[in-house]
Design a protein around this motif. Structure first.
Motif, PDB file in Angstrom:
ATOM      1  N   ALA A 155       0.825  -1.216   0.000  1.00 49.96           N
ATOM      2  CA  ALA A 155       0.000   0.000   0.000  1.00 49.96           C
ATOM      3  C   ALA A 155       0.854   1.259   0.000  1.00 49.96           C
ATOM      4  N   PHE A 156       2.133   1.121   0.379  1.00 47.84           N
ATOM      5  CA  PHE A 156       3.026   2.277   0.407  1.00 47.84           C
ATOM      6  C   PHE A 156       3.715   2.431  -0.934  1.00 47.84           C
ATOM      7  N   SER A 157       3.763   3.664  -1.405  1.00 41.53           N
ATOM      8  CA  SER A 157       4.399   3.944  -2.696  1.00 41.53           C
ATOM      9  C   SER A 157       4.941   5.358  -2.674  1.00 41.53           C
ATOM     10  N   LEU A 158       5.639   5.713  -3.737  1.00 40.39           N
ATOM     11  CA  LEU A 158       6.132   7.093  -3.854  1.00 40.39           C
ATOM     12  C   LEU A 158       4.956   8.065  -3.852  1.00 40.39           C
ATOM     13  N   ASN A 159       3.859   7.657  -4.472  1.00 44.96           N
ATOM     14  CA  ASN A 159       2.669   8.500  -4.515  1.00 44.96           C
ATOM     15  C   ASN A 159       2.117   8.747  -3.113  1.00 44.96           C
ATOM     16  N   SER A 160       2.023   7.689  -2.302  1.00 37.85           N
ATOM     17  CA  SER A 160       1.481   7.864  -0.950  1.00 37.85           C
ATOM     18  C   SER A 160       2.432   8.671  -0.077  1.00 37.85           C
ATOM     19  N   ALA A 161       3.731   8.518  -0.303  1.00 37.73           N
ATOM     20  CA  ALA A 161       4.711   9.300   0.460  1.00 37.73           C
ATOM     21  C   ALA A 161       4.587  10.783   0.133  1.00 37.73           C
ATOM     22  N   ILE A 162       4.476  11.104  -1.166  1.00 40.24           N
ATOM     23  CA  ILE A 162       4.346  12.503  -1.579  1.00 40.24           C
ATOM     24  C   ILE A 162       3.025  13.075  -1.082  1.00 40.24           C
ATOM     25  N   ALA A 163       1.947  12.292  -1.210  1.00 36.28           N
ATOM     26  CA  ALA A 163       0.638  12.748  -0.733  1.00 36.28           C
ATOM     27  C   ALA A 163       0.670  12.993   0.774  1.00 36.28           C
ATOM     28  N   GLY A 164       1.339  12.095   1.508  1.00 36.69           N
ATOM     29  CA  GLY A 164       1.456  12.267   2.951  1.00 36.69           C
ATOM     30  C   GLY A 164       2.240  13.522   3.304  1.00 36.69           C
ATOM     31  N   LEU A 165       3.333  13.753   2.587  1.00 29.13           N
ATOM     32  CA  LEU A 165       4.160  14.932   2.849  1.00 29.13           C
ATOM     33  C   LEU A 165       3.393  16.216   2.532  1.00 29.13           C
ATOM     34  N   VAL A 166       2.686  16.223   1.404  1.00 29.60           N
ATOM     35  CA  VAL A 166       1.903  17.400   1.021  1.00 29.60           C
ATOM     36  C   VAL A 166       0.786  17.654   2.034  1.00 29.60           C
ATOM     37  N   GLY A 167       0.094  16.580   2.428  1.00 26.18           N
ATOM     38  CA  GLY A 167      -0.957  16.724   3.427  1.00 26.18           C
ATOM     39  C   GLY A 167      -0.424  17.255   4.738  1.00 26.18           C
ATOM     40  N   GLY A 168       0.744  16.756   5.143  1.00 28.76           N
ATOM     41  CA  GLY A 168       1.351  17.219   6.383  1.00 28.76           C
ATOM     42  C   GLY A 168       1.764  18.677   6.324  1.00 28.76           C
ATOM     43  N   ILE A 169       2.340  19.086   5.196  1.00 30.31           N
ATOM     44  CA  ILE A 169       2.717  20.497   5.022  1.00 30.31           C
ATOM     45  C   ILE A 169       1.479  21.377   5.132  1.00 30.31           C
ATOM     46  N   GLY A 170       0.381  20.931   4.526  1.00 28.50           N
ATOM     47  CA  GLY A 170      -0.859  21.695   4.609  1.00 28.50           C
ATOM     48  C   GLY A 170      -1.354  21.829   6.031  1.00 28.50           C
ATOM     49  N   ILE A 171      -1.280  20.743   6.790  1.00 28.30           N
ATOM     50  CA  ILE A 171      -1.693  20.775   8.192  1.00 28.30           C
ATOM     51  C   ILE A 171      -0.823  21.762   8.972  1.00 28.30           C
ATOM     52  N   GLY A 172       0.473  21.739   8.690  1.00 33.10           N
ATOM     53  CA  GLY A 172       1.378  22.664   9.363  1.00 33.10           C
ATOM     54  C   GLY A 172       1.045  24.111   9.067  1.00 33.10           C
ATOM     55  N   VAL A 173       0.688  24.402   7.823  1.00 33.44           N
ATOM     56  CA  VAL A 173       0.323  25.774   7.440  1.00 33.44           C
ATOM     57  C   VAL A 173      -0.948  26.200   8.168  1.00 33.44           C
ATOM     58  N   VAL A 174      -1.951  25.316   8.212  1.00 39.91           N
ATOM     59  CA  VAL A 174      -3.203  25.629   8.904  1.00 39.91           C
ATOM     60  C   VAL A 174      -2.930  25.935  10.379  1.00 39.91           C
ATOM     61  N   ALA A 175      -2.118  25.096  11.024  1.00 40.28           N
ATOM     62  CA  ALA A 175      -1.800  25.299  12.441  1.00 40.28           C
ATOM     63  C   ALA A 175      -1.048  26.598  12.666  1.00 40.28           C
ATOM     64  N   ALA A 176      -0.120  26.923  11.760  1.00 41.16           N
ATOM     65  CA  ALA A 176       0.670  28.143  11.908  1.00 41.16           C
ATOM     66  C   ALA A 176      -0.206  29.388  11.750  1.00 41.16           C
ATOM     67  N   VAL A 177      -1.087  29.385  10.763  1.00 45.64           N
ATOM     68  CA  VAL A 177      -1.980  30.529  10.555  1.00 45.64           C
ATOM     69  C   VAL A 177      -2.937  30.678  11.739  1.00 45.64           C
ATOM     70  N   LYS A 178      -3.386  29.556  12.265  1.00 46.51           N
ATOM     71  CA  LYS A 178      -4.278  29.605  13.429  1.00 46.51           C
ATOM     72  C   LYS A 178      -3.578  30.260  14.612  1.00 46.51           C
ATOM     73  N   LEU A 179      -2.341  29.883  14.882  1.00 47.34           N
ATOM     74  CA  LEU A 179      -1.604  30.453  16.006  1.00 47.34           C
ATOM     75  C   LEU A 179      -1.304  31.934  15.766  1.00 47.34           C
ATOM     76  N   TRP A 180      -1.016  32.288  14.522  1.00 44.35           N
ATOM     77  CA  TRP A 180      -0.746  33.693  14.186  1.00 44.35           C
ATOM     78  C   TRP A 180      -2.000  34.545  14.336  1.00 44.35           C
ATOM     79  N   GLY A 181      -3.133  34.031  13.877  1.00 44.39           N
ATOM     80  CA  GLY A 181      -4.343  34.834  13.868  1.00 44.39           C
ATOM     81  C   GLY A 181      -5.038  34.955  15.205  1.00 44.39           C
ATOM     82  N   SER A 182      -5.154  33.839  15.925  1.00 45.56           N
ATOM     83  CA  SER A 182      -5.916  33.839  17.181  1.00 45.56           C
ATOM     84  C   SER A 182      -5.040  33.703  18.416  1.00 45.56           C
ATOM     85  N   ARG A 183      -3.746  33.444  18.201  1.00 46.06           N
ATOM     86  CA  ARG A 183      -2.789  33.198  19.293  1.00 46.06           C
ATOM     87  C   ARG A 183      -3.137  31.915  20.049  1.00 46.06           C
TER      88      ARG A 183
END
Length: 315
Positions: free
Chosen positions: A6-34
């Motif tokens: 089930a693991f492939s280069l595609n799932s690794a890239i998708a996981g990394l992209v999804g994680g980066i997105g989560i990090g951005v959401v969390a960072a903006v949340k902390l910046w905006g609302s503290r």
């Protein structure tokens, strides 16, 4: 041990992209609302964003989801949800709260919590044979879609993230709903709404092999939050309660919380964020998991608050 098919280069890239997105959401949340981005903690707007996105995404991209959670017994789902909720309440956070945001804040308590729930989750998944309950389904579960096929979800994440950024300091309700929606898109892109993907990571001794996709999601999230929390001063400028949370001590309750969270996670493959998204599909098992999770979370939080010192309660 060998890598899962089930693991492939595609799932690794998708996981990394999804994680980066989560990090951005969390960072903006902390910046905006503290404040930190909630998932285990009920929030009228961000929780609604999670669920609404699950509803829409499951209709538009059904191949990104699976019905595996519905293969588990009612008792297992309810018990798993209760243990995850109790652990999140007592441990003051979940996989994203302590895992991505807490580790980025360099919290020793979050590090202990994460290490504990990872170990407990691995043992639980193996001992309770969750992979066998999920993988030997009939009919077979559909393979994960390619990142190219999920490109509309990337657009949805970008659009939701843009709304979150614009309204971060203007309207908390709009920003929180958009944050929940963006977070849900990223969980779906990374494959974390599929219990088989999560259990494939936790059960390293499974006959099906090990699936490290979740590690790429965590790495992607920390690649964003770890530097920006400190380089941009987001943590230093956060609400005092966030700073106090990051500096909270390591105690036996924290270890117990991590164990409870991990056992529940390992026997179901669900944690708060993905459970909220999957509930949007109408899954009765996901809804049961959430009901048990939120109920037990209040119990764990009450125990934590009762044991807090007067100074901690004031903070």
């Amino acid at each position: 041990m060998h890598l899962s098919e089930a693991f492939s280069l595609n799932s690794a890239i998708a996981g990394l992209v999804g994680g980066i997105g989560i990090g951005v959401v969390a960072a903006v949340k902390l910046w905006g609302s503290r404040e930190l981005m909630p998932s285990a903690t009920p929030h009228p707007w961000s929780t609604s964003g999670f669920v609404a996105t699950g509803l829409l995404a499951s209709r538009l991209f059904p191949s990104a989801f699976e019905s595996s959670i519905d293969l588990l017994s009612t008792l297992r789902v309810a018990a798993g949800g209760a243990m995850v909720g109790f652990g999140a309440g007592l441990g003051e956070g979940c996989t994203s709260g302590n895992g991505i945001q807490g580790l980025a804040a360099r919290s020793k308590a979050s590090l202990v919590f994460v290490c504990t729930f990872m170990a407990a989750g691995a043992i639980s998944a193996s001992v309770t044979q969750t992979s066998e309950q999920l993988d030997f389904a009939s009919p077979p579960l559909s393979p994960s879609p390619s990142l190219r096929n999920l490109s509309p979800l990337l657009v949805a994440w970008a659009a939701s993230g843009a709304v979150q950024l614009v309204f971060a300091k203007l309207n908390d309700a709009v920003a929180s709903f958009a944050a929940g929606a963006a977070f849900a898109c990223c969980l779906t892109i990374g494959g974390m709404v599929r219990s088989t993907r999560v259990i494939g990571f936790l059960d390293i001794m499974s006959d099906q092999g090990w699936d490290p996709t979740l590690a790429f999601v965590m790495a992607g999230g920390l690649a964003v939050t770890l530097p920006v929390y400190h380089w941009l001063g987001l943590l230093q400028n956060s609400h005092p309660s966030v700073q106090a949370w990051a500096k909270r001590p390591v105690d036996w309750q924290l270890v117990l919380a991590g164990m409870s969270f991990g056992v529940g996670w390992g026997c179901t493959g669900l944690c708060p964020g993905p459970a909220l998204v999957v509930s949007g599909t109408g899954s009765s098992s996901a809804l049961l998991f959430l009901a048990a999770m939120f109920g037990a979370r209040h119990v764990g939080q009450a125990i934590r608050n009762a044991a807090a010192s007067p100074s901690e309660k004031q903070e």
